[in-house]
Design a protein around this motif. Structure first.
Motif, PDB file in Angstrom:
ATOM      1  N   LEU A 171       3.852   8.676  56.059  1.00  0.00           N
ATOM      2  CA  LEU A 171       2.920   8.496  54.907  1.00  0.00           C
ATOM      3  C   LEU A 171       2.353   7.193  55.032  1.00  0.00           C
ATOM      4  CD1 LEU A 171       5.464   9.286  51.941  1.00  0.00           C
ATOM      5  CD2 LEU A 171       3.523  10.491  52.547  1.00  0.00           C
ATOM      6  N   GLU A 172       0.839   7.218  54.690  1.00  0.00           N
ATOM      7  CA  GLU A 172       0.201   6.070  54.394  1.00  0.00           C
ATOM      8  C   GLU A 172       0.347   5.362  53.110  1.00  0.00           C
ATOM      9  OE1 GLU A 172      -3.655   6.814  55.312  1.00  0.00           O
ATOM     10  OE2 GLU A 172      -3.612   7.375  57.527  1.00  0.00           O
ATOM     11  N   ASP A 173       0.542   6.220  51.990  1.00  0.00           N
ATOM     12  CA  ASP A 173       0.600   5.837  50.713  1.00  0.00           C
ATOM     13  C   ASP A 173       1.744   6.612  50.070  1.00  0.00           C
ATOM     14  OD1 ASP A 173      -1.659   4.573  51.010  1.00  0.00           O
ATOM     15  OD2 ASP A 173      -2.941   6.377  50.204  1.00  0.00           O
ATOM     16  N   PHE A 174       2.747   5.501  49.527  1.00  0.00           N
ATOM     17  CA  PHE A 174       4.122   5.980  48.956  1.00  0.00           C
ATOM     18  C   PHE A 174       3.974   5.217  47.414  1.00  0.00           C
ATOM     19  CE2 PHE A 174       8.340   5.745  47.582  1.00  0.00           C
ATOM     20  CZ  PHE A 174       8.772   6.894  47.494  1.00  0.00           C
ATOM     21  N   LYS A 175       4.068   6.078  46.421  1.00  0.00           N
ATOM     22  CA  LYS A 175       3.868   5.673  45.086  1.00  0.00           C
ATOM     23  C   LYS A 175       4.767   6.250  44.028  1.00  0.00           C
ATOM     24  CE  LYS A 175      -0.634   3.364  45.700  1.00  0.00           C
ATOM     25  NZ  LYS A 175      -2.191   3.443  45.179  1.00  0.00           N
ATOM     26  N   ILE A 176       5.585   5.496  43.652  1.00  0.00           N
ATOM     27  CA  ILE A 176       6.503   6.336  42.417  1.00  0.00           C
ATOM     28  C   ILE A 176       6.460   5.221  41.396  1.00  0.00           C
ATOM     29  CG2 ILE A 176       8.664   7.184  41.558  1.00  0.00           C
ATOM     30  CD1 ILE A 176       7.477   8.669  43.956  1.00  0.00           C
ATOM     31  N   GLU A 177       5.684   5.594  40.338  1.00  0.00           N
ATOM     32  CA  GLU A 177       5.185   4.449  39.306  1.00  0.00           C
ATOM     33  C   GLU A 177       5.309   4.886  38.068  1.00  0.00           C
ATOM     34  OE1 GLU A 177       1.616   2.540  42.058  1.00  0.00           O
ATOM     35  OE2 GLU A 177       0.956   3.787  40.239  1.00  0.00           O
ATOM     36  N   ARG A 178       5.508   3.914  36.928  1.00  0.00           N
ATOM     37  CA  ARG A 178       5.194   3.843  35.627  1.00  0.00           C
ATOM     38  C   ARG A 178       6.090   5.027  34.811  1.00  0.00           C
ATOM     39  NH1 ARG A 178      -0.083   3.279  37.389  1.00  0.00           N
ATOM     40  NH2 ARG A 178      -1.055   1.606  36.535  1.00  0.00           N
ATOM     41  N   SER A 179       7.296   4.893  35.185  1.00  0.00           N
ATOM     42  CA  SER A 179       8.673   5.787  34.518  1.00  0.00           C
ATOM     43  C   SER A 179      10.006   5.013  34.685  1.00  0.00           C
ATOM     44  CB  SER A 179       8.850   7.175  35.347  1.00  0.00           C
ATOM     45  OG  SER A 179       9.798   7.896  34.676  1.00  0.00           O
ATOM     46  N   PHE A 180      10.476   4.697  33.457  1.00  0.00           N
ATOM     47  CA  PHE A 180      11.670   3.961  33.367  1.00  0.00           C
ATOM     48  C   PHE A 180      12.674   4.833  33.145  1.00  0.00           C
ATOM     49  CE2 PHE A 180       8.839   0.504  31.934  1.00  0.00           C
ATOM     50  CZ  PHE A 180       9.278  -0.432  32.971  1.00  0.00           C
ATOM     51  N   ASP A 181      12.303   6.237  33.533  1.00  0.00           N
ATOM     52  CA  ASP A 181      13.398   7.408  33.530  1.00  0.00           C
ATOM     53  C   ASP A 181      13.829   7.677  35.014  1.00  0.00           C
ATOM     54  OD1 ASP A 181      13.635   7.698  30.995  1.00  0.00           O
ATOM     55  OD2 ASP A 181      11.852   8.842  30.852  1.00  0.00           O
ATOM     56  N   VAL A 182      13.223   7.062  35.916  1.00  0.00           N
ATOM     57  CA  VAL A 182      13.419   7.338  37.451  1.00  0.00           C
ATOM     58  C   VAL A 182      14.103   6.104  37.854  1.00  0.00           C
ATOM     59  CG1 VAL A 182      11.477   6.488  38.330  1.00  0.00           C
ATOM     60  CG2 VAL A 182      12.792   8.039  39.568  1.00  0.00           C
TER      61      VAL A 182
END
Length: 424
Positions: free
Chosen positions: A151-162
């Protein structure tokens, strides 16, 4: 005039053939006009349908009722496919999914979902919004023993449930350019190998953006982050990092946020701001003082640090006195929990002078002591025997002979008469 008619008819026929050819390729076009999409392998189509099921068909907050169930996955919102105009594409080459960008409304990952196996040509994976639960451990493959995603981009964002730990392989991609877990409860520590090509991690050192703002990331910010020469944005404020600042950060940084921006500072122009113990901001300040003067200018503006008070003087601890032979017995039992407290942490140390020899000395001392005690007992017994002999010798000297050896005379009684009475 008659000579022009065949020419015009030929042009018409050529136009019809071209139109037919483009009609055949119509299904291979995506949102980019004129871009031919290569055929996507069936296993990737199946994986996209699985991902769609995971997200309950709700890929976009704006278009909640649109279910991505069509066979043409390259036409799905947020999905990018390899096209014939890609630099690495060649004639006859199979296509594939190269980017997935999802604004999720809901969804939970299964225990296993390996991007490296499901989408071997995937370069960008971004999810923001209502994803829930933990990330699969094999999400980015295995960076040590098995296939792992590039991956060049890895983004997991804007979720306080994860929440949970970010899989190690997601940090260490060879071509990683953007990494973000901002505004999530994703936790764990930055791997020691991060930014260390000599240890098989981030081989191309292409990282440009690093954002862990408002995450649950712990541990220290490693010095190896200075190894990324193209890093332009580094945002780590309001994470749960601790310890000291790295001595150096990349000079290429254009955007840098190390600590929360505090308002109401007495010195508005101060670049290095120290937060004292007792301040309401003390627990929110991740890094310890001092601040290295070697940090880039753009980072100094947010380089708040907390003043760590010196440890309180404590009374000298009394040395623990062990019962005789205790340490030796612990060595013999290999009771390392006990030995750890006395810095005899391994079997080798048990065999060294720190443990074994003192124990051997105790054993020798005990043996010698028992020998001495036996000698004293024998001496005492011999002394008593000699005293008894001396007493017996003294009795013989006083009487001239041993009275106990004289014969005892028999008593003679007078004869009795016929009546049984004594004549006297």
């Amino acid at each position: 005039a008659t000579g022009k008619r065949p020419f015009q008819s030929g042009r018409i026929m050529l136009g019809l053939v071209a139109y037919g050819a483009f009609a055949q390729l119509d299904h291979s076009y995506n949102a980019n006009p004129g871009r031919v999409i290569l055929e996507v392998p069936s296993r990737e189509v199946d994986a996209m349908n699985q991902l769609n099921t995971i997200l309950a068909g709700q890929w976009s907050v704006k278009v909640l009722n649109w279910d991505h169930t069509g066979a043409d996955v390259c036409g799905w919102e947020g999905v990018g496919c390899i096209g014939a105009d890609d630099k690495k594409s060649v004639a006859g080459m199979m296509g594939g999914i190269k980017s997935i960008k999802i604004a999720a409304k809901n969804g939970t990952f299964p225990t296993s979902f390996n991007l490296a196996k499901l989408f071997p040509k995937l370069k960008s994976f971004e999810i923001s919004g209502g994803i829930r639960g933990t990330l699969p451990k094999d999400l980015c493959g295995d960076s040590r023993t098995g296939p792992h995603s590039e991956l060049e981009d890895f983004k997991i964002e804007r979720s306080f449930d994860v929440y949970g730990v970010v899989p190690e392989a997601c940090w260490l991609g060879e071509e990683l350019k953007e990494f973000s877990i901002k505004r999530t409860r994703l936790a764990g520590k930055i791997p020691r190998r991060f930014g260390e090509p000599s240890q098989g991690a981030n081989m191309k050192l292409q990282l440009e953006a690093f954002d862990v703002t408002n995450s649950r990331l712990t541990g220290t910010l490693p010095r190896s982050i200075a190894n990324f020469p193209n890093l332009k944005s580094m945002l780590v404020d309001r994470a749960r990092l601790e310890g000291g600042f790295p001595e150096y950060l990349p000079s290429s940084l254009k955007e840098c946020s190390l600590s929360p921006q505090y308002t109401g500072s007495k010195d508005a122009n101060a670049k290095l701001r120290q937060v004292q113990p007792g301040s309401s901001k003390y627990s929110d300040t991740p890094f310890d003082c001092p601040v290295p003067a070697t940090l880039p200018e753009v980072c100094l503006a947010t380089a708040y640090c907390k003043v760590v008070p010196p440890p309180k003087a404590t009374t000298k601890e009394k040395k623990v006195t062990l019962p005789t032979g205790t340490l030796y017995k612990a060595c013999a039992r290999k009771d390392y929990d006990f030995l750890d407290e006395f810095e005899a942490q391994s079997e080798v140390e048990c065999e060294s002078s720190s443990c074994f020899l003192p124990g051997l000395g105790v054993a020798v001392a005990v043996a010698v002591g028992m020998g001495v005690l036996a000698s004293v007992f024998l001496w005492y017994k011999d002394k008593k025997r000699k005293e008894k002999n001396e007493e017996e010798a003294l009795k013989e000297t006083t009487t001239g002979y041993d009275m106990s050896k004289l014969p005892i005379p028999e008593a003679k009684l007078p004869p009795a008469d016929s009546n049984g009475t004594d004549k006297n």
